[in-house]
Design an enzyme around this catalytic site. Structure first.
Site, PDB file in Angstrom:
ATOM      1  CG  ASP A  68      38.496  39.109  19.879  1.00 10.26           C
ATOM      2  OD1 ASP A  68      37.273  39.297  19.884  1.00 10.26           O
ATOM      3  OD2 ASP A  68      39.287  39.803  19.232  1.00 10.26           O
TER       4      ASP A  68
ATOM      5  CG  ASP B 178      38.800  44.649  16.403  1.00 15.97           C
ATOM      6  OD1 ASP B 178      39.448  43.582  16.395  1.00 15.97           O
ATOM      7  OD2 ASP B 178      37.564  44.686  16.421  1.00 15.97           O
TER       8      ASP B 178
ATOM      9  N   PRO C 285      33.207  39.897   9.468  1.00 12.56           N
ATOM     10  CG  PRO C 285      32.686  39.506  11.702  1.00 12.56           C
ATOM     11  CD  PRO C 285      32.716  38.845  10.352  1.00 12.56           C
TER      12      PRO C 285
HETATM   13  O1  DOR Z   1      35.090  42.662  13.422  1.00 12.49           O
HETATM   14  C1  DOR Z   1      35.827  42.001  14.127  1.00 12.49           C
HETATM   15  N1  DOR Z   1      36.593  41.021  13.597  1.00 12.49           N
HETATM   16  N2  DOR Z   1      35.867  42.242  15.424  1.00 12.49           N
HETATM   17  C2  DOR Z   1      36.587  41.462  16.267  1.00 12.49           C
HETATM   18  O2  DOR Z   1      36.752  41.815  17.394  1.00 12.49           O
HETATM   19  C3  DOR Z   1      37.172  40.199  15.760  1.00 12.49           C
HETATM   20  C4  DOR Z   1      37.610  40.391  14.390  1.00 12.49           C
HETATM   21  C5  DOR Z   1      38.128  39.185  13.678  1.00 12.49           C
HETATM   22  O3  DOR Z   1      38.822  38.349  14.276  1.00 12.49           O
HETATM   23  O4  DOR Z   1      37.947  39.107  12.464  1.00 12.49           O
HETATM   24 ZN    ZN Z   2      35.903  41.945  19.081  1.00 12.74          ZN
HETATM   25 ZN    ZN Z   3      39.009  41.887  17.657  1.00 15.64          ZN
END
Ligand code: DOR
Ligand code: ZN
Ligand code: ZN
Ligand code: ZN
Length: 397
Positions: free
Chosen positions: A112, A266, A284
């Site tokens: 990930d 998540d 994100p």
């Molecule tokens: O938006 C996201 N942030 N999606 C993910 O799968 C990883 C995550 C992060 O580690 O911040």
């Molecule tokens: Zn992800």
């Molecule tokens: Zn994630």
């Protein structure tokens, strides 16, 4: 201690296959302590802590630490997710066998934050995982389709607003690729955070081919859509991005029909300065553990897409089965210490970031009123959360 279950729904403890706890590396945004508290308050008795920590969870040194620290805190079983590859380079397979055999007994591997881009590497990872009897999760992104795209990435809203992003083809092409690689490797593959109608269709198709594939959907992709992006508020930035209403509907139907196996949060905490800003500047990710059940009630139970039996399935039984947890998500023997959660199905509550147990307390659900509240969580017979309070074995952040 006696729990009064009058007017409550009794469910097996929830299992989250996708949680970011930020320890080691970003303990200013979440620790195993604080993330465990959020998990217990959300009704979870097991979470899978993602591998994109610093250092990356690519060795038993890291994965064993995560498991041990979770057991010390005692609020939830924190199962480490191992990285498929070493570090962030993605060129060398990690020693999955050592992590699987360690104290942390890693059952799930992913990369990930740096998913397995190289198809040959993914094929090798799947073959290795099949020989070890562990599971590989695909984060579902094809970066060459994501980085540098200029227009029309995420749908009409994002295109009109000029937001760079993560096109549906970036997700769907990887889902299709990895389904085919899993078929040829004789392996099982798990699809993280399915976010498009096309992904739902591809998972369904893969099953018709006899491919061992499972998939999760996040609460935010069940509830929110790209109309949120109009404000350019960084709080709504997440990977994969919020998509169109038609995708939300396909995901709900997919979960109701069992094409999508389970809900995974998540849970991805970020500091206020990285979220409370303009979209293009934001990192994100969103908090998810404490609001997941309520969002499932709002999006699935209230519209009649799932009954409570179905909630037990998507929040506990299926995720436990997917990773082979034998002490979660199944009927109990008489006298066996229970992993259970009590839910008040009727209470509505208003989400307020500062009230959440996570260190980061920015949330896209701020001031939103949601139905259904976890009132107690029990891990192996011990109350870990009750009426908004948590009961760790060892305190402190
Ligand atoms: O938006 C996201 N942030 N999606 C993910 O799968 C990883 C995550 C992060 O580690 O911040
Ligand atoms: Zn992800
Ligand atoms: Zn994630
Ligand atoms: Zn704040």
């Amino acid at each position: 201690d006696i729990l009064d279950g009058t007017g409550r729904i009794l469910l097996p403890g929830f299992v989250d296959l996708h949680t970011h706890l930020r320890e080691p590396g970003r303990e200013d945004t979440e620790t195993i302590d604080t993330g465990s508290a959020a998990a217990a308050l959300g009704g979870y008795t097991a979470v899978f802590a993602m591998a994109n920590t610093d250092p990356v969870a690519d060795s038993a040194v890291v994965t064993d630490h995560v498991w041990r620290r979770g057991q010390e805190v005692g609020l939830v079983d924190v199962h480490p997710v191992g990285a498929v590859t070493v570090g962030l380079e993605g060129r060398q397979l990690a020693e999955m066998g050592t992590m699987a055999a360690g104290v942390g007994q890693v059952k799930l591997f992913s990369d990930d934050g740096k998913c397995v881009y190289d198809p040959l590497m993914m094929r090798r990872a799947l073959e290795y995982s099949a020989s070890l009897g562990v599971l590989v999760a695909q984060h579902a992104e094809e970066p060459r389709l994501t980085v540098g795209a200029v227009v029309a990435h995420e749908g009409p809203t994002a295109a009109r607003l000029g937001l760079a992003g993560w096109p549906r083809a970036a997700e769907e092409s990887i889902v299709a690729r990895d389904a085919l690689l899993a078929r040829d490797a004789g392996a099982r593959v798990h699809i993280c955070h399915a976010s498009t109608a096309g992904t739902v269709a591809l998972v369904e198709w893969a099953r018709t081919q006899g491919i061992s594939i499972s998939a999760e959907v996040t609460p935010h992709h069940l509830l929110l859509d790209d109309s949120r992006l109009e404000t350019y508020d960084g709080i709504n930035r997440v990977n994969p991005p919020l998509r169109e209403r038609s995708d939300v509907e396909a995901l709900r139907r997919g979960l109701a029909d069992g094409v999508i196996d389970c809900v995974a949060t998540d849970h991805a905490p970020h500091a206020d300065q990285d979220k409370c800003c303009e979209f293009s500047q934001a990192r994100p990710g969103m908090l998810g553990l404490e609001t997941a059940l309520s969002i499932v009630v709002e999006t699935m139970v209230r519209p009649g897409l799932l009954d409570w039996r179905g909630v037990a399935k998507v929040m506990s039984e299926r995720p436990a089965q997917i990773v082979g947890l034998d002490d979660q998500g199944r009927p109990l023997e008489v006298g066996e210490p229970a992993n259970v959660v009590l839910v008040d199905p009727d209470t509505e509550w208003t989400v307020r970031g500062p009230d959440l147990a996570s260190i980061a307390h920015n949330t896209p659900y701020e001031e939103m009123t949601l139905p259904g509240k976890v009132t107690a969580t029990v891990l192996r017979g011990r109350i870990t959360a009750r009426d908004g309070a948590v009961y760790p074995l060892t305190g402190g952040k």
